[in-house]
Design an enzyme around this catalytic site. Sequence first.
Site, PDB file in Angstrom:
ATOM      1  N   ASP A 119      60.084  27.529  10.741  1.00  0.00           N
ATOM      2  CA  ASP A 119      58.719  27.132  10.396  1.00  0.00           C
ATOM      3  C   ASP A 119      58.601  26.853   8.896  1.00  0.00           C
ATOM      4  O   ASP A 119      59.442  27.270   8.102  1.00  0.00           O
ATOM      5  CB  ASP A 119      57.729  28.220  10.793  1.00  0.00           C
ATOM      6  CG  ASP A 119      57.975  29.535  10.064  1.00  0.00           C
ATOM      7  OD1 ASP A 119      59.151  29.899   9.898  1.00  0.00           O
ATOM      8  OD2 ASP A 119      57.005  30.199   9.666  1.00  0.00           O
ATOM      9  N   GLU A 120      57.549  26.152   8.517  1.00  0.00           N
ATOM     10  CA  GLU A 120      57.142  25.958   7.126  1.00  0.00           C
ATOM     11  C   GLU A 120      58.301  25.567   6.205  1.00  0.00           C
ATOM     12  O   GLU A 120      58.541  26.178   5.173  1.00  0.00           O
ATOM     13  CB  GLU A 120      56.440  27.219   6.626  1.00  0.00           C
ATOM     14  CG  GLU A 120      55.162  27.487   7.412  1.00  0.00           C
ATOM     15  CD  GLU A 120      54.362  28.672   6.937  1.00  0.00           C
ATOM     16  OE1 GLU A 120      53.125  28.649   7.066  1.00  0.00           O
ATOM     17  OE2 GLU A 120      54.984  29.633   6.441  1.00  0.00           O
ATOM     18  N   THR A 121      58.997  24.514   6.600  1.00  0.00           N
ATOM     19  CA  THR A 121      60.095  23.973   5.788  1.00  0.00           C
ATOM     20  C   THR A 121      59.511  23.021   4.738  1.00  0.00           C
ATOM     21  O   THR A 121      59.708  21.814   4.779  1.00  0.00           O
ATOM     22  CB  THR A 121      61.104  23.243   6.686  1.00  0.00           C
ATOM     23  OG1 THR A 121      60.397  22.269   7.480  1.00  0.00           O
ATOM     24  CG2 THR A 121      61.813  24.206   7.618  1.00  0.00           C
TER      25      THR A 121
END
EC number: 3.2.1.52
Length: 604
Positions: A235-237
């Site tokens: 997530d949240e790259t």
Amino acid sequence: MSLKLYPMPRRIDVQDGPAPRPQAEVVVAHDPDLPPQGYRLDYGPTTRLTYADEAGLRYAQQTLDQLRGTPMTEQQAVHIEDWPDFARRGFMLDISRDRVPTRAGLRRLVEVLAQARYNHLELYTEHSFAYPGHEEVWQDASPLTGEDLRWLDDLCAARGIELVPNQNTFGHWERWLAHDSYRFRAENPEPQEFAGTLRPPSTLAPTEENARFITGLLEDLVPHFRSDRLNIGADETWELGTGESRARAEQEGLGTVFLDYVERVARPWTSRGHRVEFWSDILGSHPELMARLPEGTVPVVWLYDSPEHIATVIDRMSEKELAFSQAHGVDPEELRSFATRAQALIDADVPFWVAPGTGTWLSFVGRLDNALGNITDAALTGAEHGSEGFLLTSWGDCGHYDPLVISYAPILFGGAASWSLESNRELTHHLDGLLDRLIFMDEACVLGSALVQIGRVADALDAKTANSSPLFRAVQQPGTLEPHHVPSEDSLEAARRTLDTALEALQDARPAAPEGPVAVAETAQAIRWARFGVDLLRSGLVPGAEQNHGSSRAARRLLSRFDQLVAEQRRTWLLSSRPGGLDTSIDRFQPVRRFLVAASSERS
């Protein structure tokens, strides 16, 4: 129905005739035609228990035990038919934002989860497993070891819970990339600015070499688990496509770069028959890729604000906040509900899990009403679209100041809602009694009531912040609040009264549960932090308040209280958490101390 069953079965009918006598005969039969994990129970002169499978037998026995434990004057003959809405009812605890539980804390969590009929547990890990050869990363974290995981896996298996490995493999790699020996693996080795916020390297470059490196780590982690499942995060790259992968992202598209790397990380495990979970926030922004979702993978849709709460937040959102969201690849409109968050997956008919939150992080005392609405939204959306899994998450952003006891009320409702939402909607009005009866065994009926009361303080404020409480935000970063984040004086005064009442009531708590005194001490400390947030906002010292009239005397008083709170935090933390991460957690609040030191000398 006067029977106090938890969770309430989807069907229960009172029968004519007496309840069974003590030591009455129990006839047990297997019926594979019942729904998976289901059971049928006739509680009468002869008790007849029919089960679908091993899990159904476990849950039938759990219900039978509760019926037997009903006071003699309330005993009734009943017919029950029951089975779950979600086949997998999971809980995920963050153990990488500074707070790693002791074995005693983990044991208590497993006991609560078993009572709430969860059958799936994940411990979210970034750097807090003792990977051989990577001591530089975890040496100060008091990490879980392979021995710890095998002990916990055995404990879970004995209670019908599958312990599933969880290691983020793409984003949230700050703890690794902070070290020179790992920084070369970053998408960008240097800090990057996002809407005025400078972020350290946190995203791995999506290279073949990094995928092999990750496989090596997972080879060290996965063998400690019985499970044939795995959560690889992703997530949240945030930096993806801005550094090492920029040219390829411009040529092939950011979504393709993301999904190719996820597939490379997942493939060694799906090829062995594992089911691999990953967070869907990036995938959901690329509907064109739904047809090439890697076989054996499961996207997990996460969302942590209720539809009611986030609607108010979006309506009040400033241009600055909107720019911050957009810089991080977030469209606020997608956050309005699980249906909007999962829309691309729904349109493509791609199976997905739902992952609401306990609402406890960034809050001190929780955001209980928000959590209940968020959990209900997740259960409705997941059931409507045939989701196999429901994963309630408890994160620890910015120091994990909330002890696990603050999550117990959402855990109980999440377990009941994922078992049978329609049968358990009314539970939202009875969580205090359930906590005292089932978890704490508090004969004074104080602790559960206190947790519910303080859990509702943040949601009752007339200022709203996304995925957080203004009381926490004021303490974490006192100089960043905008005027619409600051509650009114009347709202803060009401919050203070509720917190004072709960703290005073805790003196009369008499929990019989072995961990009862720990729960009381941790709850009291959480209340003290929340009261500090209230008083900081009321002081007039915090920028963003309508009247910024605070005095140096007020700042000095708050500074003294802050230092006392930190000293008490060190003591209560160690009641159920390991020492690693404690200093890092406390250091996250140094900005407010510096703020108060400056205010003590600058204001007259």
